[in-house]
Design an enzyme around this catalytic site. Structure first.
Site, PDB file in Angstrom:
ATOM      1  CB  SER A 166      41.049  37.275  40.065  1.00  0.00           C
ATOM      2  OG  SER A 166      42.314  37.395  40.650  1.00  0.00           O
ATOM      3  CG  ASP A 195      45.912  35.114  40.729  1.00  0.00           C
ATOM      4  OD1 ASP A 195      46.753  35.056  39.809  1.00  0.00           O
ATOM      5  OD2 ASP A 195      45.100  36.047  40.842  1.00  0.00           O
ATOM      6  CG  ASP A 233      43.739  36.223  36.738  1.00  0.00           C
ATOM      7  OD1 ASP A 233      44.073  35.982  37.917  1.00  0.00           O
ATOM      8  OD2 ASP A 233      43.480  37.369  36.325  1.00  0.00           O
ATOM      9  CG  ASP A 264      46.033  39.050  38.040  1.00  0.00           C
ATOM     10  OD1 ASP A 264      45.940  38.179  38.932  1.00  0.00           O
ATOM     11  OD2 ASP A 264      45.125  39.859  37.777  1.00  0.00           O
TER      12      ASP A 264
END
Length: 568
Positions: free
Chosen positions: A143, A298, A300, A302
């Site tokens: 993340s 961000d 990734d 999500d």
């Protein structure tokens, strides 16, 4: 003893060359060796996440194989091995390598894998699991953690992160792997030839983008809004650009310096839209072009953050709670049919602002534990029972889900919707800040804050344990000038009322979380992170004015920080 584990690795004759070299670099640093070997990198309910490097407490091909072995056993135990596993990965160091290692271990067990040819957003993996009807999914990502981290997140056949019972089962299988160095992995080329490693890409993108059209609520409104978007060196650029284009947004500037994947995230201190510094380049570009709205995702993809110019032309970064409230109110005001059994799902540390907005539109609100897997789990439950119809899900940490074709928080969906909300208000001569102020005046000034205290290594874990024990046992009756009405201890699933001493059961899974409910709709909460060496303190204040809510918030933080400083 950690030294036994270190020696086991040191004596392993087939050690990966890079890891062997890294191990030699720290052979005289006892503290670094202890931290790398004092435990196995924990595979928890959110998967695993840690620093890259050699050691049982690090992310490397061997700890990845250990996790993949557990996943393979879990899939076989479910009787779903023929359906395979979808695998995605982000822009971090070793992400693609870890994805392939996972596929190699699965393939050794005869389980097919479906791996993206290049990096993709986490929510697209969630969608891919559902679209391909695989038995499970994996995203290799850390993340928004620093560059030295990576991670492994596991998903169930519904496309959601594993809820507690499923996670407990998989954790058990992972923990049964006695020696991560001896986990078998098949040859990549042989797996490709045998159809056990399948590369996927554009067909999933096209199917996802088709579903993304359903996020738009008012397709015919004028989309004359200037946007600037930064993917913060991550995975979101292509899908967000294409999604905005197909939704009718033509004025979209990309922060080119942050548009390319970069495992060092070299232009930001942290690639996290929750951190305002991550918007610095977007703000500079926004001012240059007079942008109405800035968007950031961000690595990734999500989590999504938004920033809006105020009356002085300075960009204000909205909190996750504020963005969620704006999107929720827009959905409930403008959806053609809001069902009587509509439901907002949020977490226990998300603002009560959302509940008040939902109440005003006569729909229910459900609280879950922190973690979007709990929201995804409830979506599935209510789809099957028909008891409620999902309208929106969000958490304060910039995670939102608009339509449940994915089962994890989805920054791509959120970017499309907040752009539409911004366009709608611009057509009325308002900004999102104006719209937010109207909501505050209507429902009360709900203000929140979050403090994260980083405590790394074994000593840090001990300090976090001490903090939780102290707050749990202290008998706190007042905070920030507000009386404590009730204490919710999610480790025992009980709610204790200070006046009268009554207790009642909390109908949520157990979790090491404490929440103090104060008078006048104020609260604070303590939660050790499940994926990072941190303990988080959440605060919520509410009053009839912004100034009073700000004062309450500062007083709450002062009370907690005084106690915290005495402990550490």
């Amino acid at each position: 003893m950690w030294k036994n584990e270190y020696n086991r690795w040191k004596e392993f004759k087939e050690m990966d060359e890079q890891l062997s070299s890294q191990l030699k670099e720290i052979e005289d640093d006892e503290q670094s060796l202890e931290d790398a070997f004092y435990k196995n990198l924990e595979f928890g309910t959110g998967g695993m996440r840690g620093k890259l490097g050699p050691g049982t407490n690090r992310m490397n091909i061997y700890t990845i194989r250990r996790a993949a072995e557990g996943l393979a056993t879990y899939v076989n135990d479910q009787g779903l091995s023929n359906r395979g596993v979808a695998i995605a990965y982000d822009s971090r160091y070793m992400s693609k390598e870890f994805a392939v290692e996972t596929a190699r271990v699965l393939g050794y067990h005869g389980i097919p894998s479906y791996v993206f040819t290049s990096l993709r957003p986490t929510p697209e993996l969630s969608f891919a699991v559902r679209h391909l009807k695989t038995a499970a999914g994996v995203v290799v990502t850390a993340s928004h953690n620093p560059p030295e981290y990576n991670g492994f997140k596991a998903y169930n056949e519904d496309g959601g992160q594993l809820p507690p019972l499923q996670a407990e089962s998989m954790i058990g299988f992972v923990n049964k792997v006695e020696n991560e160095l001896n986990v078998d992995a098949a040859d990549q080329k042989q797996l490709e030839d045998d159809g056990l490693l399948n590369w996927i890409d554009e067909k999933i993108d096209a199917a996802y983008l088709e579903q993304l059209k359903s996020v738009t609520i008012q397709p015919d409104i004028k989309k004359d809004i200037s946007l600037v978007f930064t993917p913060l060196h991550g995975t979101a650029r292509d899908l967000v650009q294409k999604g905005l284009e197909q939704s009718g947004f033509s004025s979209v500037g990309i922060v080119e310096e942050q548009a390319q994947p970069d495992p060092e995230f070299s232009t930001v201190a942290s690639p996290n839209p929750e951190e305002h510094q991550a918007f610095a380049m977007a703000i500079e570009q926004g001012k240059a072009v007079g942008a109405d709205l800035l968007l950031a995702t961000d690595p990734d993809a999500d989590r999504m953050g938004a920033a809006v110019p105020d009356k002085n032309g300075e960009y204000q970064v909205l909190t996750g709670n504020q963005t969620g409230a704006l999107m929720l109110d827009y959905i409930l005001e403008h959806s053609p049919d809001v069902p009587d059994n509509g439901l907002l799902i949020k977490t226990i540390v998300t603002s009560e602002f959302g509940r008040v907005i939902a109440d005003a539109h006569n729909i229910g609100t459900l609280d879950t534990l922190t973690g979007f897997k709990f929201i995804g789990e409830k979506i599935k439950e209510y789809e099957q029972s028909g008891e409620y119809e999902f309208m929106f899900g969000y958490e304060e940490s910039y995670g939102y889900l608009v339509k449940p074709f994915a089962r994890d928080k989805d920054a791509v969906q959120a970017a499309i919707l907040i752009a539409e909300v911004g366009a709608y208000y611009k057509n009325q001569g308002k900004t999102l800040l104006d719209a937010l102020e109207e909501l505050y005046q209507k429902h009360g000034y709900f203000l929140e804050d979050l403090q994260s205290v980083k405590l790394e290594g074994k000593s840090g874990a001990d300090k976090i344990k001490t903090i939780m024990e102290d707050f749990r046992d202290a008998g706190i009756t007042e905070a920030g000038g507000k009386k404590v009405v009730a204490v919710e201890d999610y480790s025992t699933m009980t709610r204790y009322y200070v006046e009268g001493g009554a207790t009642e059961e909390i109908e949520l899974p157990t979790s090491n979380v404490l929440k103090f409910i104060l008078e006048d709709d104020c609260w604070f909460c303590l939660r050790p992170s499940g994926t990072e060496p941190k303990i988080k303190f959440y605060y919520g204040a509410k009053s009839g004015s912004r100034k009073d809510s700000e004062k309450i918030l500062e007083a709450l933080k002062a009370t907690v920080n005084d106690r915290l400083h005495a402990l550490i």
